[in-house]
Each structure stands twice: as structure tokens, then as C-alpha cells.
Design a protein around this motif. Sequence first.
Motif, mmCIF file in Angstrom:
data_model
loop_
_atom_site.group_PDB
_atom_site.id
_atom_site.type_symbol
_atom_site.label_atom_id
_atom_site.label_comp_id
_atom_site.label_asym_id
_atom_site.label_seq_id
_atom_site.Cartn_x
_atom_site.Cartn_y
_atom_site.Cartn_z
ATOM 1 N N MET A 103 0.832 -1.167 0.000
ATOM 2 C CA MET A 103 0.000 0.000 0.000
ATOM 3 C C MET A 103 0.882 1.238 0.000
ATOM 4 O O MET A 103 1.928 1.270 0.618
ATOM 5 N N THR A 104 0.468 2.264 -0.702
ATOM 6 C CA THR A 104 1.247 3.487 -0.769
ATOM 7 C C THR A 104 0.959 4.374 0.428
ATOM 8 O O THR A 104 0.058 4.105 1.212
ATOM 9 N N GLU A 105 1.728 5.449 0.540
ATOM 10 C CA GLU A 105 1.520 6.379 1.646
ATOM 11 C C GLU A 105 0.198 7.119 1.518
ATOM 12 O O GLU A 105 -0.360 7.558 2.506
ATOM 13 N N ASN A 106 -0.298 7.276 0.299
ATOM 14 C CA ASN A 106 -1.571 7.953 0.082
ATOM 15 C C ASN A 106 -2.695 7.033 0.544
ATOM 16 O O ASN A 106 -2.948 6.001 -0.056
ATOM 17 N N THR A 107 -3.390 7.422 1.613
ATOM 18 C CA THR A 107 -4.455 6.567 2.145
ATOM 19 C C THR A 107 -5.834 6.981 1.659
ATOM 20 O O THR A 107 -6.824 6.371 2.030
ATOM 21 N N LEU A 108 -5.918 8.019 0.829
ATOM 22 C CA LEU A 108 -7.190 8.427 0.267
ATOM 23 C C LEU A 108 -7.628 7.400 -0.769
ATOM 24 O O LEU A 108 -6.890 7.067 -1.685
ATOM 25 N N ARG A 109 -8.813 6.863 -0.613
ATOM 26 C CA ARG A 109 -9.324 5.836 -1.520
ATOM 27 C C ARG A 109 -10.523 6.381 -2.261
ATOM 28 O O ARG A 109 -11.296 7.185 -1.735
ATOM 29 N N SER A 110 -10.702 5.921 -3.485
ATOM 30 C CA SER A 110 -11.857 6.354 -4.252
ATOM 31 C C SER A 110 -12.260 5.267 -5.235
ATOM 32 O O SER A 110 -11.454 4.407 -5.598
ATOM 33 N N VAL A 111 -13.517 5.305 -5.640
ATOM 34 C CA VAL A 111 -14.029 4.445 -6.702
ATOM 35 C C VAL A 111 -15.008 5.268 -7.529
ATOM 36 O O VAL A 111 -15.582 6.236 -7.046
ATOM 37 N N THR A 112 -15.173 4.871 -8.766
ATOM 38 C CA THR A 112 -16.171 5.461 -9.638
ATOM 39 C C THR A 112 -17.233 4.401 -9.861
ATOM 40 O O THR A 112 -16.906 3.256 -10.178
ATOM 41 N N VAL A 113 -18.497 4.762 -9.680
ATOM 42 C CA VAL A 113 -19.587 3.813 -9.865
ATOM 43 C C VAL A 113 -20.366 4.203 -11.111
ATOM 44 O O VAL A 113 -20.780 5.353 -11.264
ATOM 45 N N GLU A 114 -20.530 3.234 -12.009
ATOM 46 C CA GLU A 114 -21.258 3.451 -13.252
ATOM 47 C C GLU A 114 -22.482 2.544 -13.288
ATOM 48 O O GLU A 114 -22.386 1.353 -12.989
ATOM 49 N N ARG A 115 -23.617 3.105 -13.650
ATOM 50 C CA ARG A 115 -24.827 2.298 -13.819
ATOM 51 C C ARG A 115 -24.728 1.609 -15.174
ATOM 52 O O ARG A 115 -24.597 2.256 -16.209
ATOM 53 N N THR A 116 -24.788 0.286 -15.162
ATOM 54 C CA THR A 116 -24.652 -0.478 -16.399
ATOM 55 C C THR A 116 -25.978 -1.027 -16.894
ATOM 56 O O THR A 116 -26.047 -1.617 -17.964
ATOM 57 N N GLY A 117 -27.020 -0.864 -16.129
ATOM 58 C CA GLY A 117 -28.356 -1.317 -16.498
ATOM 59 C C GLY A 117 -29.279 -1.142 -15.315
ATOM 60 O O GLY A 117 -28.840 -0.739 -14.233
ATOM 61 N N PRO A 118 -30.555 -1.438 -15.487
ATOM 62 C CA PRO A 118 -31.487 -1.310 -14.367
ATOM 63 C C PRO A 118 -31.086 -2.217 -13.199
ATOM 64 O O PRO A 118 -31.060 -3.434 -13.333
ATOM 65 N N GLY A 119 -30.708 -1.610 -12.083
ATOM 66 C CA GLY A 119 -30.316 -2.371 -10.898
ATOM 67 C C GLY A 119 -28.940 -2.998 -10.977
ATOM 68 O O GLY A 119 -28.592 -3.807 -10.136
ATOM 69 N N HIS A 120 -28.119 -2.621 -11.973
ATOM 70 C CA HIS A 120 -26.772 -3.180 -12.133
ATOM 71 C C HIS A 120 -25.751 -2.049 -12.209
ATOM 72 O O HIS A 120 -25.969 -1.058 -12.911
ATOM 73 N N PHE A 121 -24.626 -2.233 -11.504
ATOM 74 C CA PHE A 121 -23.604 -1.202 -11.416
ATOM 75 C C PHE A 121 -22.216 -1.833 -11.488
ATOM 76 O O PHE A 121 -22.051 -3.008 -11.174
ATOM 77 N N THR A 122 -21.224 -1.029 -11.888
ATOM 78 C CA THR A 122 -19.829 -1.453 -11.866
ATOM 79 C C THR A 122 -19.016 -0.378 -11.160
ATOM 80 O O THR A 122 -19.120 0.805 -11.493
ATOM 81 N N ALA A 123 -18.226 -0.788 -10.170
ATOM 82 C CA ALA A 123 -17.325 0.126 -9.475
ATOM 83 C C ALA A 123 -15.924 -0.095 -10.018
ATOM 84 O O ALA A 123 -15.499 -1.234 -10.220
ATOM 85 N N THR A 124 -15.201 1.001 -10.267
ATOM 86 C CA THR A 124 -13.836 0.942 -10.793
ATOM 87 C C THR A 124 -12.934 1.760 -9.879
ATOM 88 O O THR A 124 -13.259 2.898 -9.535
ATOM 89 N N ASN A 125 -11.789 1.156 -9.492
ATOM 90 C CA ASN A 125 -10.845 1.902 -8.665
ATOM 91 C C ASN A 125 -9.793 2.564 -9.568
ATOM 92 O O ASN A 125 -9.725 2.267 -10.761
ATOM 93 N N PRO A 126 -8.976 3.479 -9.019
ATOM 94 C CA PRO A 126 -7.987 4.183 -9.834
ATOM 95 C C PRO A 126 -6.945 3.263 -10.490
ATOM 96 O O PRO A 126 -6.320 3.636 -11.473
ATOM 97 N N ARG A 127 -6.767 2.041 -9.965
ATOM 98 C CA ARG A 127 -5.797 1.103 -10.536
ATOM 99 C C ARG A 127 -6.395 0.273 -11.665
ATOM 100 O O ARG A 127 -5.723 -0.542 -12.265
ATOM 101 N N GLY A 128 -7.695 0.463 -11.942
ATOM 102 C CA GLY A 128 -8.346 -0.256 -13.031
ATOM 103 C C GLY A 128 -9.118 -1.487 -12.614
ATOM 104 O O GLY A 128 -9.723 -2.155 -13.444
ATOM 105 N N GLY A 129 -9.112 -1.814 -11.329
ATOM 106 C CA GLY A 129 -9.873 -2.958 -10.846
ATOM 107 C C GLY A 129 -11.363 -2.663 -10.901
ATOM 108 O O GLY A 129 -11.782 -1.531 -10.679
ATOM 109 N N THR A 130 -12.156 -3.668 -11.230
ATOM 110 C CA THR A 130 -13.604 -3.477 -11.301
ATOM 111 C C THR A 130 -14.330 -4.581 -10.550
ATOM 112 O O THR A 130 -13.809 -5.683 -10.378
ATOM 113 N N ILE A 131 -15.531 -4.249 -10.103
ATOM 114 C CA ILE A 131 -16.415 -5.237 -9.506
ATOM 115 C C ILE A 131 -17.846 -4.829 -9.840
ATOM 116 O O ILE A 131 -18.196 -3.649 -9.787
#
Length: 77
Positions: free
Chosen positions: A1-29
Motif C-alpha cells: 500500500m502506498t503512503e496515500n491513504t485516500l481511496r476512491s471508486v467510480t460507480v457506473e450504472r450499467t443497467g437497471p439495478g446493475h452497477f460497476t465500481a472501478t478503482n484508480p488502478r483499473g480494478g472493477t467489480i
Amino acid sequence: MTENTLRSVTVERTGPGHFTATNPRGGTISFGTGSTEDGETDFTPVELLLAALGAARPSTSTSPPPATASRPASRSP
């Protein structure tokens, strides 16, 4: 883990009731509302939170027991 402890994700709606979260490193769920009408198997936001808490708990052994948690199902009015 880096010294920067600020975390963020971007959440995108991909359909009705479906979403994808993406972190700054490119990981998705993908996650959803948990509706079982269409056979959805996505994690719900509460299940993702429980998984995160389970993964973040301190461990003193090399093979900790699995973290489990549950909540009562919502009641219909």
C-alpha cells in the motif's frame, strides 16, 4: 500500500439495478440490487460491505476462519 491513504471508486450504472465500481488502478467489480427475479447473482452493496469488513479484520493466525455475517431479510409492508 502506498503512503496515500485516500481511496476512491467510480460507480457506473450499467443497467437497471446493475452497477460497476472501478478503482484508480483499473480494478472493477459488478454489483446489483439483489433482485432474484431474473436469476441475478451479483453482490448487493450490503454483501460487498460485509466482504470488505471480513477482509479488513485483523488476523493472528495464518489461516483465519471465514468471516460470516448476515442480516434479516427486508419485510414487505
